[in-house]
Structure formats: C-alpha cells, structure tokens
Scaffold this motif. Structure first.
Motif, PDB file in Angstrom:
ATOM      1  N   UNK A   1      -0.908   2.431  86.530  1.00 52.59           N
ATOM      2  CA  UNK A   1      -1.443   1.483  85.540  1.00 52.59           C
ATOM      3  C   UNK A   1      -0.601   0.216  85.461  1.00 52.59           C
ATOM      4  N   UNK A   2       0.731   0.399  85.492  1.00 55.67           N
ATOM      5  CA  UNK A   2       1.630  -0.759  85.413  1.00 55.67           C
ATOM      6  C   UNK A   2       1.470  -1.656  86.638  1.00 55.67           C
ATOM      7  N   UNK A   3       1.395  -1.049  87.814  1.00 53.18           N
ATOM      8  CA  UNK A   3       1.301  -1.846  89.039  1.00 53.18           C
ATOM      9  C   UNK A   3      -0.059  -2.543  89.172  1.00 53.18           C
ATOM     10  N   UNK A   4      -1.118  -1.930  88.702  1.00 52.84           N
ATOM     11  CA  UNK A   4      -2.428  -2.598  88.719  1.00 52.84           C
ATOM     12  C   UNK A   4      -2.371  -3.854  87.843  1.00 52.84           C
ATOM     13  N   UNK A   5      -1.788  -3.712  86.651  1.00 52.22           N
ATOM     14  CA  UNK A   5      -1.641  -4.871  85.756  1.00 52.22           C
ATOM     15  C   UNK A   5      -0.798  -5.948  86.424  1.00 52.22           C
ATOM     16  N   UNK A   6       0.331  -5.534  87.044  1.00 52.22           N
ATOM     17  CA  UNK A   6       1.213  -6.505  87.692  1.00 52.22           C
ATOM     18  C   UNK A   6       0.535  -7.205  88.862  1.00 52.22           C
ATOM     19  N   UNK A   7      -0.293  -6.469  89.593  1.00 48.34           N
ATOM     20  CA  UNK A   7      -0.985  -7.081  90.730  1.00 48.34           C
ATOM     21  C   UNK A   7      -1.846  -8.254  90.260  1.00 48.34           C
ATOM     22  N   UNK A   8      -2.666  -8.029  89.250  1.00 49.19           N
ATOM     23  CA  UNK A   8      -3.549  -9.103  88.782  1.00 49.19           C
ATOM     24  C   UNK A   8      -2.752 -10.238  88.139  1.00 49.19           C
ATOM     25  N   UNK A   9      -1.671  -9.881  87.437  1.00 47.48           N
ATOM     26  CA  UNK A   9      -0.850 -10.911  86.789  1.00 47.48           C
ATOM     27  C   UNK A   9      -0.163 -11.801  87.815  1.00 47.48           C
ATOM     28  N   UNK A  10       0.372 -11.204  88.872  1.00 47.26           N
ATOM     29  CA  UNK A  10       1.110 -11.990  89.868  1.00 47.26           C
ATOM     30  C   UNK A  10       0.178 -12.748  90.802  1.00 47.26           C
ATOM     31  N   UNK A  11      -0.975 -12.174  91.113  1.00 50.44           N
ATOM     32  CA  UNK A  11      -1.894 -12.881  92.019  1.00 50.44           C
ATOM     33  C   UNK A  11      -2.467 -14.109  91.334  1.00 50.44           C
ATOM     34  N   UNK A  12      -2.641 -14.038  90.017  1.00 47.77           N
ATOM     35  CA  UNK A  12      -3.184 -15.180  89.276  1.00 47.77           C
ATOM     36  C   UNK A  12      -2.170 -16.323  89.157  1.00 47.77           C
ATOM     37  N   UNK A  13      -0.887 -15.986  89.253  1.00 50.49           N
ATOM     38  CA  UNK A  13       0.144 -17.026  89.147  1.00 50.49           C
ATOM     39  C   UNK A  13       0.696 -17.428  90.512  1.00 50.49           C
ATOM     40  N   UNK A  14       0.039 -16.988  91.581  1.00 47.99           N
ATOM     41  CA  UNK A  14       0.424 -17.406  92.922  1.00 47.99           C
ATOM     42  C   UNK A  14       1.647 -16.720  93.490  1.00 47.99           C
ATOM     43  N   UNK A  15       2.059 -15.581  92.904  1.00 55.20           N
ATOM     44  CA  UNK A  15       3.226 -14.850  93.416  1.00 55.20           C
ATOM     45  C   UNK A  15       2.756 -13.815  94.449  1.00 55.20           C
ATOM     46  N   UNK A  16       2.440 -14.308  95.636  1.00 56.26           N
ATOM     47  CA  UNK A  16       1.804 -13.465  96.652  1.00 56.26           C
ATOM     48  C   UNK A  16       2.679 -12.285  97.066  1.00 56.26           C
ATOM     49  N   UNK A  17       3.973 -12.525  97.222  1.00 54.77           N
ATOM     50  CA  UNK A  17       4.860 -11.448  97.674  1.00 54.77           C
ATOM     51  C   UNK A  17       4.944 -10.344  96.618  1.00 54.77           C
ATOM     52  N   UNK A  18       5.095 -10.735  95.357  1.00 55.34           N
ATOM     53  CA  UNK A  18       5.157  -9.745  94.275  1.00 55.34           C
ATOM     54  C   UNK A  18       3.839  -8.984  94.162  1.00 55.34           C
ATOM     55  N   UNK A  19       2.729  -9.688  94.383  1.00 54.47           N
ATOM     56  CA  UNK A  19       1.414  -9.041  94.324  1.00 54.47           C
ATOM     57  C   UNK A  19       1.273  -7.993  95.428  1.00 54.47           C
ATOM     58  N   UNK A  20       1.777  -8.311  96.630  1.00 51.98           N
ATOM     59  CA  UNK A  20       1.701  -7.354  97.738  1.00 51.98           C
ATOM     60  C   UNK A  20       2.562  -6.127  97.473  1.00 51.98           C
ATOM     61  N   UNK A  21       3.748  -6.335  96.888  1.00 53.23           N
ATOM     62  CA  UNK A  21       4.584  -5.187  96.521  1.00 53.23           C
ATOM     63  C   UNK A  21       3.848  -4.288  95.529  1.00 53.23           C
ATOM     64  N   UNK A  22       3.243  -4.896  94.522  1.00 50.49           N
ATOM     65  CA  UNK A  22       2.498  -4.115  93.520  1.00 50.49           C
ATOM     66  C   UNK A  22       1.348  -3.359  94.172  1.00 50.49           C
ATOM     67  N   UNK A  23       0.661  -4.016  95.115  1.00 47.05           N
ATOM     68  CA  UNK A  23      -0.485  -3.381  95.770  1.00 47.05           C
ATOM     69  C   UNK A  23      -0.058  -2.195  96.626  1.00 47.05           C
TER      70      UNK A  23
END
Length: 231
Positions: A195-217
């Motif tokens: 649940x935490x990582x799903x939230x982080x994925x959408x939060x980071x992808x919306x702010x352009x943090x591609x690397x953090x989004x990939x880690x979350x995914x």
C-alpha cells in the motif's frame, strides 16, 4: 587472509582468465577441495568480500549454491559438517546490500536452497528474521531512504518470495503448517509495504521523480509476488 582462503581466491581469479589451460587447472583445484573442511564457508567469505572483482564473487556464490544442493542434506554422501553449515547459515542474511543484480539473485537462490534442505527446527527464525529486516528498511520515510536501502529491500523481498515459493512446494504437512503459522503476520506486513509503495509510485511519478517511481514499482512487484504465494 589465511593460506586456504588465498588458494581458493586465486583459483577463482584464474577461472575468470581467458587462458583455457589456466581455467582447466583452476577448476581441477577447486574440485579437489570440495570435501575439505571450510571450503564452502571460504567461498561464502569470498563472495561477500566486495574487494574481489564481481566476476570472481559471482563464481564463488555459484559454487557455494551448487555445493549446498549436493551436500547440505545429512543423508548426502560427503555431507557438509554441522560446523561448516552453521558458519554458512550464520552469514546468509548479511549481504542484501549487494549492488550486483546477478550476485544478488544467486545469493537469494542460495538462501532458498538452504531453507529447502534444512529442517524447520534447524532455522526456525529464518522467515521472522527476514521479515524484520525488510520492515526495518521499508518503514523508513521516502526522504530517509537511500539507494542502498532500496537495494536491501528489493533483494530481501525477492529472497522472501523465493523462500515462500520453495516452502509452498514442500509436500510434508508439517512443513506446510510451519509456513501457515507465520503467513498471517507476514501477509499483514507485506500488505502495508504494498500500500505504501503504490502511494509512493503515484506521488513520485506526478512530481517527475522517475528513479524513485521505478524503485517503488519494483517493490510493488515483489510485494505482489509474495502476497500471491501467501494467499
């Protein structure tokens, strides 16, 4: 380094050379040491030691994994001594910060094989210890987590997935019961991470943090694999 460790390390280095005669001689030396006391703990020592080249460390963990398959069971011919098994088992959860994907995968397979060939009574705290390690890293806030924290979490979650997959395939009811007993607590912790990582994925992808989004995914993917097996 002691003399035996030096000899094993030198043989592994020579196997990575381009000279067929050198490779053949080094492989023969390693083969001759297979039944020597401390051979497999020393292989583990080499693959954990990041001062060695990655290809040497990869060879060391592959040889160790193959040795576990052949000699870990008490009924195996030339089975490993209890002293060597304890030395190996005591360090198995130390290397989840491994940056090499190839070595990390082999390390996780190694741990799952030890879990497979060990009685549950021989390593009763494996799943709880692994879960505590994952939760300890996963509960750090996003700003606190470094690249190494993500590496530890992803490697440890992949390892947990392999162990659960292996345990699910065991046919004895007593072995399946051991997994069933810890499954509710494990499922609860992994669901929180999911649940935490799903939230982080959408939060980071919306702010352009591609690397953090990939880690979350990646962590979402591992969590889903574990959840599927536990269910």
């Amino acid at each position: 380094m002691d003399a035996f460790r030096n000899q094993i390390a030198q043989a592994l280095v020579e196997i990575t050379s381009q000279n067929p005669a050198t490779i053949k001689d080094a492989e023969a030396r390693l083969k001759s040491w297979e039944h020597s006391p401390r051979f497999y703990p020393v292989l583990q020592d080499v693959f954990i030691d990041k001062s060695f080249p990655a290809d040497v460390r990869l060879l060391a963990v592959i040889h160790l994994k193959n040795g576990v398959d052949r000699y870990w069971r008490k009924t195996s011919r030339n089975a490993l001594s209890e002293e060597d098994k304890q030395a190996i088992q005591s360090r198995l959860l130390e290397n989840f910060n491994e940056p090499s994907r190839q070595i990390a995968v082999q390390n996780s397979v190694l741990i799952s094989r030890v879990a497979r060939w060990s009685n549950d009574s021989a390593w009763p705290d494996l799943l709880p210890s692994l879960a505590r390690l994952i939760v300890g890293v996963a509960t750090l806030s996003l700003p606190q987590r470094t690249a190494e924290h993500h590496t530890i979490e992803q490697n440890a979650m992949y390892c947990l997935h392999l162990i659960i997959k292996t345990q699910c395939s065991r046919t004895l009811a007593i072995n399946r019961r051991a997994l069933q007993q810890v499954s509710p607590a494990l499922l609860g912790e992994v669901l929180k991470i999911y649940n935490t990582r799903v939230y982080e994925f959408f939060a980071t992808i919306q702010t352009g943090q591609a690397h953090a989004a990939m880690d979350a995914l990646r962590e979402v993917r591992f969590a889903l694999k574990i959840i599927r097996r536990l269910l």
